[in-house]
Design a protein around this motif. Structure first.
Motif, PDB file in Angstrom:
ATOM      1  N   PRO A  81       5.323  -0.440  -0.383  1.00  0.00           N
ATOM      2  CA  PRO A  81       4.280  -0.447   0.658  1.00  0.00           C
ATOM      3  C   PRO A  81       4.091   0.930   1.272  1.00  0.00           C
ATOM      4  CG  PRO A  81       5.756  -2.322   0.908  1.00  0.00           C
ATOM      5  CD  PRO A  81       6.372  -1.439  -0.128  1.00  0.00           C
ATOM      6  N   GLN A  82       2.849   1.280   1.512  1.00  0.00           N
ATOM      7  CA  GLN A  82       2.515   2.572   2.116  1.00  0.00           C
ATOM      8  C   GLN A  82       1.669   2.347   3.368  1.00  0.00           C
ATOM      9  OE1 GLN A  82       2.367   6.023  -0.472  1.00  0.00           O
ATOM     10  NE2 GLN A  82       0.266   6.389   0.212  1.00  0.00           N
ATOM     11  N   MET A  83       0.415   1.977   3.216  1.00  0.00           N
ATOM     12  CA  MET A  83      -0.377   1.563   4.367  1.00  0.00           C
ATOM     13  C   MET A  83      -0.049   0.125   4.761  1.00  0.00           C
ATOM     14  SD  MET A  83      -4.136   3.133   3.448  1.00  0.00           S
ATOM     15  CE  MET A  83      -4.819   2.688   5.043  1.00  0.00           C
ATOM     16  N   VAL A  84       0.512  -0.594   3.839  1.00  0.00           N
ATOM     17  CA  VAL A  84       0.894  -1.993   4.072  1.00  0.00           C
ATOM     18  C   VAL A  84       2.247  -2.047   4.765  1.00  0.00           C
ATOM     19  CG1 VAL A  84       1.593  -4.130   2.930  1.00  0.00           C
ATOM     20  CG2 VAL A  84      -0.463  -2.930   2.189  1.00  0.00           C
ATOM     21  N   GLU A  85       2.322  -2.822   5.833  1.00  0.00           N
ATOM     22  CA  GLU A  85       3.590  -3.011   6.528  1.00  0.00           C
ATOM     23  C   GLU A  85       4.444  -4.066   5.831  1.00  0.00           C
ATOM     24  OE1 GLU A  85       5.180  -3.803  11.095  1.00  0.00           O
ATOM     25  OE2 GLU A  85       3.339  -4.791  10.416  1.00  0.00           O
TER      26      GLU A  85
ATOM     27  N   GLN B 228      -1.137 -16.443  -4.988  1.00  0.00           N
ATOM     28  CA  GLN B 228      -1.477 -16.210  -3.588  1.00  0.00           C
ATOM     29  C   GLN B 228      -0.738 -14.972  -3.080  1.00  0.00           C
ATOM     30  OE1 GLN B 228      -3.660 -17.955  -1.759  1.00  0.00           O
ATOM     31  NE2 GLN B 228      -4.090 -19.481  -3.340  1.00  0.00           N
ATOM     32  N   TRP B 229      -1.522 -14.039  -2.532  1.00  0.00           N
ATOM     33  CA  TRP B 229      -0.964 -12.803  -1.982  1.00  0.00           C
ATOM     34  C   TRP B 229      -1.468 -12.622  -0.556  1.00  0.00           C
ATOM     35  CZ3 TRP B 229       2.037  -9.194  -4.888  1.00  0.00           C
ATOM     36  CH2 TRP B 229       2.184  -9.510  -6.241  1.00  0.00           C
ATOM     37  N   SER B 230      -0.610 -12.092   0.298  1.00  0.00           N
ATOM     38  CA  SER B 230      -1.001 -11.781   1.675  1.00  0.00           C
ATOM     39  C   SER B 230      -0.502 -10.383   2.017  1.00  0.00           C
ATOM     40  CB  SER B 230      -0.413 -12.798   2.652  1.00  0.00           C
ATOM     41  OG  SER B 230      -0.739 -12.454   3.995  1.00  0.00           O
ATOM     42  N   PHE B 231      -1.362  -9.571   2.622  1.00  0.00           N
ATOM     43  CA  PHE B 231      -1.035  -8.190   2.961  1.00  0.00           C
ATOM     44  C   PHE B 231      -1.323  -7.937   4.442  1.00  0.00           C
ATOM     45  CE2 PHE B 231      -2.535  -8.480  -1.388  1.00  0.00           C
ATOM     46  CZ  PHE B 231      -1.544  -7.831  -2.116  1.00  0.00           C
ATOM     47  N   THR B 232      -0.419  -7.266   5.117  1.00  0.00           N
ATOM     48  CA  THR B 232      -0.609  -6.901   6.525  1.00  0.00           C
ATOM     49  C   THR B 232      -0.480  -5.390   6.668  1.00  0.00           C
ATOM     50  OG1 THR B 232       0.294  -9.004   7.294  1.00  0.00           O
ATOM     51  CG2 THR B 232       0.212  -7.204   8.891  1.00  0.00           C
ATOM     52  N   LEU B 233      -1.480  -4.762   7.259  1.00  0.00           N
ATOM     53  CA  LEU B 233      -1.482  -3.311   7.422  1.00  0.00           C
ATOM     54  C   LEU B 233      -0.521  -2.871   8.519  1.00  0.00           C
ATOM     55  CD1 LEU B 233      -5.334  -2.646   7.274  1.00  0.00           C
ATOM     56  CD2 LEU B 233      -3.685  -2.305   5.426  1.00  0.00           C
ATOM     57  N   ARG B 234      -0.007  -1.662   8.395  1.00  0.00           N
ATOM     58  CA  ARG B 234       0.835  -1.089   9.447  1.00  0.00           C
ATOM     59  C   ARG B 234       0.003  -0.866  10.710  1.00  0.00           C
ATOM     60  NH1 ARG B 234       2.195   3.676   9.011  1.00  0.00           N
ATOM     61  NH2 ARG B 234       1.221   4.394   7.077  1.00  0.00           N
TER      62      ARG B 234
ATOM     63  N   ALA C 156      -7.976  -8.521  11.767  1.00  0.00           N
ATOM     64  CA  ALA C 156      -8.162  -7.069  11.722  1.00  0.00           C
ATOM     65  C   ALA C 156      -7.105  -6.357  10.887  1.00  0.00           C
ATOM     66  CB  ALA C 156      -8.163  -6.499  13.136  1.00  0.00           C
ATOM     67  N   SER C 157      -5.926  -6.963  10.743  1.00  0.00           N
ATOM     68  CA  SER C 157      -4.847  -6.278  10.034  1.00  0.00           C
ATOM     69  C   SER C 157      -4.347  -7.018   8.793  1.00  0.00           C
ATOM     70  CB  SER C 157      -3.660  -6.057  10.980  1.00  0.00           C
ATOM     71  OG  SER C 157      -3.167  -7.301  11.465  1.00  0.00           O
ATOM     72  N   THR C 158      -4.844  -8.216   8.536  1.00  0.00           N
ATOM     73  CA  THR C 158      -4.322  -9.025   7.437  1.00  0.00           C
ATOM     74  C   THR C 158      -5.444  -9.451   6.501  1.00  0.00           C
ATOM     75  OG1 THR C 158      -2.555  -9.870   8.868  1.00  0.00           O
ATOM     76  CG2 THR C 158      -2.985 -11.079   6.833  1.00  0.00           C
ATOM     77  N   PHE C 159      -5.169  -9.398   5.207  1.00  0.00           N
ATOM     78  CA  PHE C 159      -6.112  -9.879   4.201  1.00  0.00           C
ATOM     79  C   PHE C 159      -5.331 -10.537   3.077  1.00  0.00           C
ATOM     80  CE2 PHE C 159      -5.034  -5.534   3.226  1.00  0.00           C
ATOM     81  CZ  PHE C 159      -4.868  -5.484   1.857  1.00  0.00           C
ATOM     82  N   THR C 160      -6.009 -11.354   2.300  1.00  0.00           N
ATOM     83  CA  THR C 160      -5.335 -12.110   1.246  1.00  0.00           C
ATOM     84  C   THR C 160      -6.026 -11.907  -0.092  1.00  0.00           C
ATOM     85  OG1 THR C 160      -6.675 -14.087   1.672  1.00  0.00           O
ATOM     86  CG2 THR C 160      -4.567 -13.881   2.859  1.00  0.00           C
ATOM     87  N   LEU C 161      -5.292 -12.189  -1.136  1.00  0.00           N
ATOM     88  CA  LEU C 161      -5.814 -12.190  -2.507  1.00  0.00           C
ATOM     89  C   LEU C 161      -5.460 -13.528  -3.131  1.00  0.00           C
ATOM     90  CD1 LEU C 161      -6.905 -10.999  -5.180  1.00  0.00           C
ATOM     91  CD2 LEU C 161      -4.635 -10.000  -5.543  1.00  0.00           C
ATOM     92  N   THR C 162      -6.465 -14.243  -3.616  1.00  0.00           N
ATOM     93  CA  THR C 162      -6.257 -15.520  -4.294  1.00  0.00           C
ATOM     94  C   THR C 162      -6.703 -15.385  -5.737  1.00  0.00           C
ATOM     95  OG1 THR C 162      -6.643 -16.726  -2.229  1.00  0.00           O
ATOM     96  CG2 THR C 162      -6.764 -17.985  -4.277  1.00  0.00           C
TER      97      THR C 162
END
Length: 230
Positions: A74-78, A88-94, A139-145
């Motif tokens: 992770p880089q920009m992802v916290e 199913q994927w979930s990503f949260t930004l720093r 605002a800080s979280t997005f998902t990939l399905t």
């Protein structure tokens, strides 16, 4: 001879002592680099030129980066999570991420940038066969399905070259002007010629080059007819 040798060694010792007594000397030096080409295109998602990629690394950032062994981190992802089946994927930004103008980096920016990257890059196009659905949660979280598991999700999001998936301020551009960007890109000689240089041609490249040849022949015939008439 021995005397000259001792004098020489004494001078070298004094020089090394003087350098060691000057703290921070290396930190005050300016590193000047002569790039191998001019930076003519500032968008790393528009061209695979190395000079544009290098420029992009100094200006933009990526969700994931790779260590010296090529492992994505992770880089920009916290933080991120994935389901056991890989669909199913979930990503949260720093927190605190900002663009150069001071505006915050949001999940909408990340999704818009990744969707644009996926339409250009080979890994992104391969991922399309798995039916990816990117969705903004907040605002800080997005998902990939995904409809089917895709084993190169993190490898794609941390891709170091070719089309690196940089994050840009694109959510408004994607909603309103992405069609114009796609049209300009499809008619860009640079994009198609770089693929030809690498020995990679898809149907769009073939259509593009045939269209250019056809247009050139048509223009030439019109000019010759006009010249004969006159």
């Amino acid at each position: 001879m021995k005397r000259h040798t001792l004098v020489t060694l004494g001078c070298l010792g004094a020089l090394l002592l003087g350098l060691s007594a000057t703290p921070g000397l290396a930190q005050t030096k300016t590193l000047r680099v002569v790039a191998h080409a001019d930076v003519k295109i500032l968008d790393p998602t528009f061209t695979t030129a190395y000079i544009t990629r290098n420029f992009g690394y100094m200006v933009y950032d990526m969700l994931f980066g790779r260590d010296d062994k090529g492992v994505p981190h992770p880089q920009m992802v916290e933080k991120y999570t994935t389901s056991k089946d890989g669909k199913q994927w979930s990503f949260t930004l720093r927190p605190g991420l900002k663009f150069s103008d001071g505006s915050p980096v949001t999940a909408a920016d990340a999704v818009a940038s990744i969707e644009r990257w996926a339409s250009k890059d080979s890994i992104g196009r391969a991922m399309a066969a798995s039916g990816p659905q990117w969705q903004v949660v907040n605002a800080s979280t997005f998902t990939l399905t995904l409809k089917e598991p895709f084993g190169l999700v993190l490898d794609g999001l941390s891709k170091p070259s070719g089309f690196p998936p940089v994050i840009n301020l694109l959510q408004n551009l994607t909603n309103n002007w992405q069609w114009l960007v796609d049209v300009v890109t499809s008619f860009s000689v640079i994009t198609h010629f770089e693929g030809f240089q690498k020995g990679v041609l898809d149907s769009r490249d073939v259509i593009f080059f045939l269209s250019v040849i056809g247009f050139s022949l048509f223009t030439t015939s019109v000019i010759l007819r006009t010249h004969r008439t006159n």
